[in-house]
Design a protein around this motif. Structure first.
Motif, PDB file in Angstrom:
ATOM      1  N   THR A 449       0.860  -1.012   0.049  1.00  0.00           N
ATOM      2  CA  THR A 449       0.026   0.060  -0.038  1.00  0.00           C
ATOM      3  C   THR A 449       0.985   1.276  -0.099  1.00  0.00           C
ATOM      4  O   THR A 449       0.646   2.331  -0.864  1.00  0.00           O
ATOM      5  CB  THR A 449      -1.127  -0.070   1.118  1.00  0.00           C
ATOM      6  N   ASP A 453       0.278   2.044  -3.796  1.00  0.00           N
ATOM      7  CA  ASP A 453      -1.195   2.719  -3.969  1.00  0.00           C
ATOM      8  C   ASP A 453      -0.814   4.200  -3.340  1.00  0.00           C
ATOM      9  O   ASP A 453      -2.029   4.784  -3.400  1.00  0.00           O
ATOM     10  CB  ASP A 453      -1.623   1.817  -2.875  1.00  0.00           C
ATOM     11  N   ARG A 454      -0.052   4.777  -2.820  1.00  0.00           N
ATOM     12  CA  ARG A 454      -0.079   6.177  -2.281  1.00  0.00           C
ATOM     13  C   ARG A 454       1.237   6.819  -2.946  1.00  0.00           C
ATOM     14  O   ARG A 454       2.480   6.247  -3.088  1.00  0.00           O
ATOM     15  CB  ARG A 454       0.082   6.063  -0.825  1.00  0.00           C
TER      16      ARG A 454
END
Length: 464
Positions: A449, A453-454
């Motif tokens: 993540t 994802d960021r």
């Protein structure tokens, strides 16, 4: 890059067998739909390609290509109409299962209406005869595809240049074998991504026959034409050859002198080389960047200097044979699975060959990333940023972070099994995350993540 050919707008008019002007030939519902959100105009739905058979004749001086393509496909829905991707070239005739078909060719799409509808699950053959002056496909990344050189031609199709020279379903997830017969003047060497199975001399021309048995995405097919001599890259193990201009021999021997060692190192790290041979082409023109194709990599003369300045690029392109070519992204959102892995291979070779370690490279590039806006999500960078250096470097850092998390033994076992289990298939980021979870006693969700994802840059990972 190389100089551009004159633009031939053949294909914008109407030919025998086409529908009358003003009557659009729309495909069946869903039959002209790409599944790639980044390149929605590339690729078509309604069928899956089983095989491409291309018979091509090329006049180098005139930049004139005459072709016959037979595309064997299986319908995945009932088809009254369907489409293929083909740019600029003039289509003369289309037949489906031997029967003349109506067609319309404009806007990069060849729309076809067969005499008889094609049933779900049926296998059908589409024969297209075409000709013209091939030219690159222009777009946000410049000119992509077939390109004239000073004396010859090259094809560099990533991501959407394949329709510049043959009709295809230009999707990364529709991989198929190829048979390519290519005729050109005998003064030129013709290299096609595939295994050379025949060569026949005619009156002033030579016909080369190449077979690509492994399923291959259209963008990874390539043709290289030039006054090349063939030399050996490395002996023993995987056959490794190069096509170069004779005057480049001295610099080439130095710059590619460790290629056998690089191949051995990458096989140790990633598993067996996935194709029968590897061919490097050094064009006698400058190129902005090297480019990979299936079983091949293409460099410009500017990538030779006799000092191994660009050896990291040699490693990068070879690594793509595993990550990008054998394992091909299902769509371009997942490009970090190509570029992050190939970049990390550079760092691994550096450490293995006595250069800076992977920790040193990760520190250097982490600092570089920290000095720039954190505005790219690596797992889905968007079409405008898919070739951004941040995707390459942060993708490599994500792998370094994974290695630091799960340890050396598990990390390299993970890479080798990832390559082996997905050999000659398409892959996604979600599949990689699921695969990696098998090699960790702790959840990796938080790590992925943060890195994929960021946009915010996580702390520097260090392998102990």
């Amino acid at each position: 890059m190389a100089r551009q050919p004159g633009r031939d707008l053949a294909g914008s008019g109407h030919s025998p067998g086409m529908t009358p002007p003003g009557i659009p030939l729309s495909p069946s519902p869903g039959a002209e739909r790409s599944t790639d959100p980044y390149l929605p105009e590339s690729g078509n739905g309604g069928f899956r390609v089983l095989h491409y058979d291309l018979d091509l004749d090329y006049k180098v001086v005139q930049n004139r290509l005459t072709g016959r393509a037979v595309v064997t496909a299986r319908a995945v829905q009932p088809l009254s109409r369907f489409s293929l991707d083909l740019a600029r070239l003039q289509v003369r005739d289309v037949r489906v299962d031997g029967r003349a078909a109506k067609f319309e060719h404009r806007g990069g799409k060849l729309r076809i209406k067969p005499e008889r509808p094609i049933g779900y699950g049926a296998t059908f053959k589409t024969e297209i005869r075409y000709s013209g002056r091939p030219a690159p496909v222009s777009g946000r990344w410049g000119d992509i595809g077939w390109d004239e050189l000073s004396d010859g031609a090259l094809v560099a199709s990533q991501p959407n240049g394949a329709p510049s020279w043959f009709p295809c379903n230009d999707r990364t997830d529709d991989k198929a074998p190829f048979l390519i017969t290519f005729t050109a003047a005998s003064a030129y060497t013709v290299l096609v991504t595939g295994d050379l199975v025949a060569r026949r001399r005619g009156s002033g021309t030579t016909t080369w026959v190449y077979e690509r048995e492994e399923p291959t995405a259209p963008y990874l097919m390539s043709v290289q034409i030039g006054r090349y001599e063939m030399v050996t890259l490395a002996s023993g193990g995987v056959p490794q050859r190069a096509a170069i201009a004779p005057r480049m021999r001295s610099d080439f021997q130095r710059d590619f002198g460790r290629h056998g060692e690089i191949m051995t190192a990458l096989q140790r790290l990633f598993g067996p080389y996935p194709f029968k041979e590897y061919v490097v082409v050094i064009t006698d023109d400058d190129l902005d960047d090297p480019i990979e194709a299936q079983g091949m990599a293409v460099f410009g003369r500017n990538h030779l200097d006799g000092r191994r300045t660009h050896e990291r690029l040699v490693v990068h392109e070879l690594a793509h044979q595993w990550f990008g070519n054998s394992l091909t992204v299902a769509d371009w959102r997942h490009i970090w699975l190509n570029e992050g892995f190939a970049t990390y291979a550079e760092w691994l070779w550096s450490g293995a060959s006595g250069g800076p370690s992977t920790n040193a490279h990760s520190a250097q590039w982490h600092a570089w990333l920290a000095s720039r806006p954190a505005d790219v999500v690596i797992g889905d960078p968007g079409v405008t940023r898919m070739f951004d250096p941040l995707v390459y470097k942060r993708g490599a850092l994500a792998l370094h972070a994974l290695r630091a998390k799960i340890g050396e033994q598990a990390f390299f076992a993970l890479l080798r099994s990832w390559v082996a289990e997905h050999r000659h298939r398409t892959v996604t980021t979600a599949e990689f995350r699921e695969h990696a979870a098998r090699y960790s006693t702790e959840s990796l969700d938080g790590l992925f993540t943060l890195w994929l994802d960021r946009p915010a840059l996580p702390p520097l990972p260090v392998v102990r």
